[in-house]
Write an enzyme that holds these catalytic residues in place. Structure first.
Site, short mmCIF file in Angstrom:
data_model
loop_
_atom_site.label_atom_id
_atom_site.label_comp_id
_atom_site.label_asym_id
_atom_site.label_seq_id
_atom_site.Cartn_x
_atom_site.Cartn_y
_atom_site.Cartn_z
N SER A 1 -46.76 -63.93 1.52
CA SER A 1 -48.20 -63.54 1.90
C SER A 1 -48.95 -62.73 1.02
O SER A 1 -48.36 -61.48 0.81
CB SER A 1 -47.91 -63.08 3.32
OG SER A 1 -49.19 -62.39 3.84
N HIS B 1 -48.73 -67.89 1.35
CA HIS B 1 -49.50 -67.75 2.69
C HIS B 1 -50.64 -66.92 2.54
O HIS B 1 -50.74 -65.93 2.06
CB HIS B 1 -48.42 -66.91 3.60
CG HIS B 1 -48.55 -67.04 5.11
ND1 HIS B 1 -48.45 -68.01 5.68
CD2 HIS B 1 -49.20 -65.91 5.66
CE1 HIS B 1 -48.47 -67.45 6.89
NE2 HIS B 1 -49.10 -66.22 6.86
N ASP C 1 -53.55 -65.05 5.00
CA ASP C 1 -53.66 -64.49 6.49
C ASP C 1 -55.01 -64.31 6.53
O ASP C 1 -55.76 -63.23 5.92
CB ASP C 1 -52.88 -63.17 6.42
CG ASP C 1 -51.35 -63.28 6.61
OD1 ASP C 1 -51.13 -64.23 7.51
OD2 ASP C 1 -50.57 -63.08 5.89
N MET D 1 -58.00 -62.96 8.68
CA MET D 1 -58.43 -62.14 9.73
C MET D 1 -59.55 -61.87 10.12
O MET D 1 -60.47 -61.39 9.11
CB MET D 1 -57.47 -60.93 9.79
CG MET D 1 -56.07 -61.02 9.54
SD MET D 1 -55.10 -59.58 9.56
CE MET D 1 -53.52 -60.02 9.07
N HIS E 1 -53.11 -69.14 7.37
CA HIS E 1 -52.88 -68.81 8.62
C HIS E 1 -54.32 -68.01 9.21
O HIS E 1 -54.57 -66.84 8.82
CB HIS E 1 -51.55 -67.60 8.70
CG HIS E 1 -51.28 -67.12 9.78
ND1 HIS E 1 -50.49 -66.12 9.96
CD2 HIS E 1 -51.73 -67.55 11.37
CE1 HIS E 1 -50.22 -65.72 11.24
NE2 HIS E 1 -51.05 -66.60 12.01
N MET F 1 -56.14 -66.13 11.58
CA MET F 1 -56.03 -65.29 12.84
C MET F 1 -57.35 -65.02 13.45
O MET F 1 -58.09 -63.61 13.10
CB MET F 1 -55.38 -64.21 12.65
CG MET F 1 -53.65 -64.28 12.67
SD MET F 1 -52.82 -63.05 11.76
CE MET F 1 -53.00 -64.06 10.08
N MET G 1 -44.65 -65.99 15.41
CA MET G 1 -44.92 -64.76 14.90
C MET G 1 -43.87 -63.66 15.34
O MET G 1 -43.43 -63.77 16.49
CB MET G 1 -46.12 -64.04 15.41
CG MET G 1 -47.40 -64.61 15.01
SD MET G 1 -47.97 -64.41 13.04
CE MET G 1 -47.58 -62.61 13.11
N GLY H 1 -51.92 -58.94 12.63
CA GLY H 1 -52.80 -58.01 12.28
C GLY H 1 -52.53 -57.27 10.93
O GLY H 1 -53.56 -56.96 10.27
N PHE H 2 -51.33 -56.92 10.76
CA PHE H 2 -50.91 -56.01 9.73
C PHE H 2 -49.61 -56.53 9.13
O PHE H 2 -48.80 -57.03 9.88
CB PHE H 2 -50.78 -54.67 10.12
CG PHE H 2 -51.81 -54.15 10.75
CD1 PHE H 2 -53.00 -53.62 10.06
CD2 PHE H 2 -52.04 -54.16 12.21
CE1 PHE H 2 -54.24 -53.29 10.77
CE2 PHE H 2 -53.21 -53.83 12.77
CZ PHE H 2 -54.47 -53.30 12.12
N GLY I 1 -45.98 -55.18 6.90
CA GLY I 1 -45.17 -54.12 6.79
C GLY I 1 -44.78 -53.66 8.08
O GLY I 1 -44.20 -52.53 8.06
N ASP J 1 -42.90 -65.26 10.72
CA ASP J 1 -43.89 -64.52 10.25
C ASP J 1 -43.87 -62.95 10.68
O ASP J 1 -44.25 -62.83 11.81
CB ASP J 1 -45.39 -65.30 10.30
CG ASP J 1 -46.49 -64.82 9.42
OD1 ASP J 1 -45.95 -63.68 8.58
OD2 ASP J 1 -47.54 -65.28 9.43
N GLY J 2 -43.71 -62.33 9.89
CA GLY J 2 -43.54 -61.00 10.25
C GLY J 2 -42.17 -60.18 10.15
O GLY J 2 -41.37 -60.29 10.92
N GLY J 3 -42.18 -59.15 9.33
CA GLY J 3 -40.94 -58.28 9.14
C GLY J 3 -39.92 -58.97 8.57
O GLY J 3 -38.69 -58.74 8.81
N GLY K 1 -44.13 -61.06 3.36
CA GLY K 1 -45.38 -60.42 2.61
C GLY K 1 -44.81 -58.96 1.99
O GLY K 1 -44.57 -59.14 0.58
N SER K 2 -44.67 -57.99 2.51
CA SER K 2 -44.08 -56.66 1.89
C SER K 2 -42.91 -56.67 1.25
O SER K 2 -42.90 -56.12 0.09
CB SER K 2 -44.23 -55.39 2.86
OG SER K 2 -43.71 -55.86 4.04
C1 DX5 Z 1 -49.36 -60.38 10.00
C2 DX5 Z 1 -49.37 -61.51 8.83
C3 DX5 Z 1 -48.22 -61.90 8.18
C4 DX5 Z 1 -47.90 -60.56 7.17
C5 DX5 Z 1 -46.45 -60.57 7.21
O1 DX5 Z 1 -50.27 -60.65 11.02
O2 DX5 Z 1 -49.42 -62.87 9.73
O3 DX5 Z 1 -48.42 -63.09 7.33
O4 DX5 Z 1 -48.39 -60.89 6.15
O5 DX5 Z 1 -46.18 -59.58 6.43
P1 DX5 Z 1 -44.70 -58.84 6.65
O6 DX5 Z 1 -43.72 -59.72 5.66
O7 DX5 Z 1 -45.03 -57.39 5.59
O8 DX5 Z 1 -44.35 -58.36 7.62
ZN ZN Z 2 -49.29 -65.00 8.54
#
Ligand code: DX5
Ligand code: ZN
Length: 216
Positions: A9, A34, A36, A38, A67, A69, A138, A143-144, A146, A176-178, A198-199
């Protein structure tokens, strides 16, 4: 069993150098990117829109995994399709008539995905599963980047995999997420075949071996 696909991402990339992020993803061996999107309403954060999809389309042949949002994403499907998205995923929570918009995405020649936030049960998807190519579970509140995974969300991955296999359907199941090396393992064990990261991707010093590990 689907081959594992990793979709880094760019939410965690350097926003002053998306072209550089695309190169990093390409050389890592991940085939998807990916994106995102928003809007500051559906989620409390604003990122980018279809103009960035168009700009990156000009730079890469990788699958652009968008994606959305945003509130009422149906309004923007055509714009993202024309800009060069390959997959458009929107949130079940953001549209009343999801079946109509999933069909619109497919009719435009793209893959259609539906996403659910942690508070949404996967049972709401049951009747629309024949109309999707991807279910995005999810594993954090959207939204974020990390954030830390909410492990309970992986139970939905297990349930969706069972329903899919029993019904003989063939959509992908994405988390998706963490997601990092450890949580990816848990997600794969639960039945995920697509990993958004992502992170953990952008902070990795050896992106190629990270992707190889996650793919295998
Ligand atoms: C969060 C996004 C994710 C985000 C994941 O709302 O949909 O795609 O980039 O980032 P990490 O992998 O850092 O949780
Ligand atoms: Zn995403």
């Amino acid at each position: 069993m689907n081959k594992t696909i990793v979709s880094p991402s760019i939410l965690s990339a350097d926003f002053s150098d998306f072209g550089g992020a695309v190169s990093q993803i390409e050389t890592s061996g991940a085939g998807w990117i990916h994106m995102d999107v928003m809007d500051g309403s559906f989620v409390p954060n604003i990122t980018f829109g279809h103009h960035l999809v168009r700009a990156l389309r000009g730079k890469t042949k990788a699958i652009l995994d968008v994606h959305l949002m945003v509130v009422q994403p149906g309004r923007f499907i055509k714009k993202f399709a024309e800009s060069g998205a390959d997959i458009i995923t929107f949130h079940y929570e953001s549209e009343v008539h999801s079946q109509k918009f999933l069909t619109e995405i497919r009719d435009l020649g793209l893959k259609a995905g539906i996403a659910i936030a942690p508070s949404t049960p996967c049972s709401v998807l049951e009747e629309i599963l024949p109309f999707i190519d991807l279910a995005l579970v999810m594993t954090v509140n959207p939204g974020f980047g990390g954030q830390v995974i909410i492990p309970e969300c992986l139970e939905k991955v297990e349930k969706l995999k069972k329903i899919r296999d029993n019904a003989g359907l063939d959509f992908r199941i994405s988390v998706d997420g963490g997601i990092n090396e450890q949580t990816a393992e848990q997600a794969k064990n639960a039945g995920a075949d697509t990993l958004v990261i992502g992170s953990a991707f952008f902070s990795s010093l050896d992106k190629k071996s990270l992707i190889t590990k996650l793919q295998n």
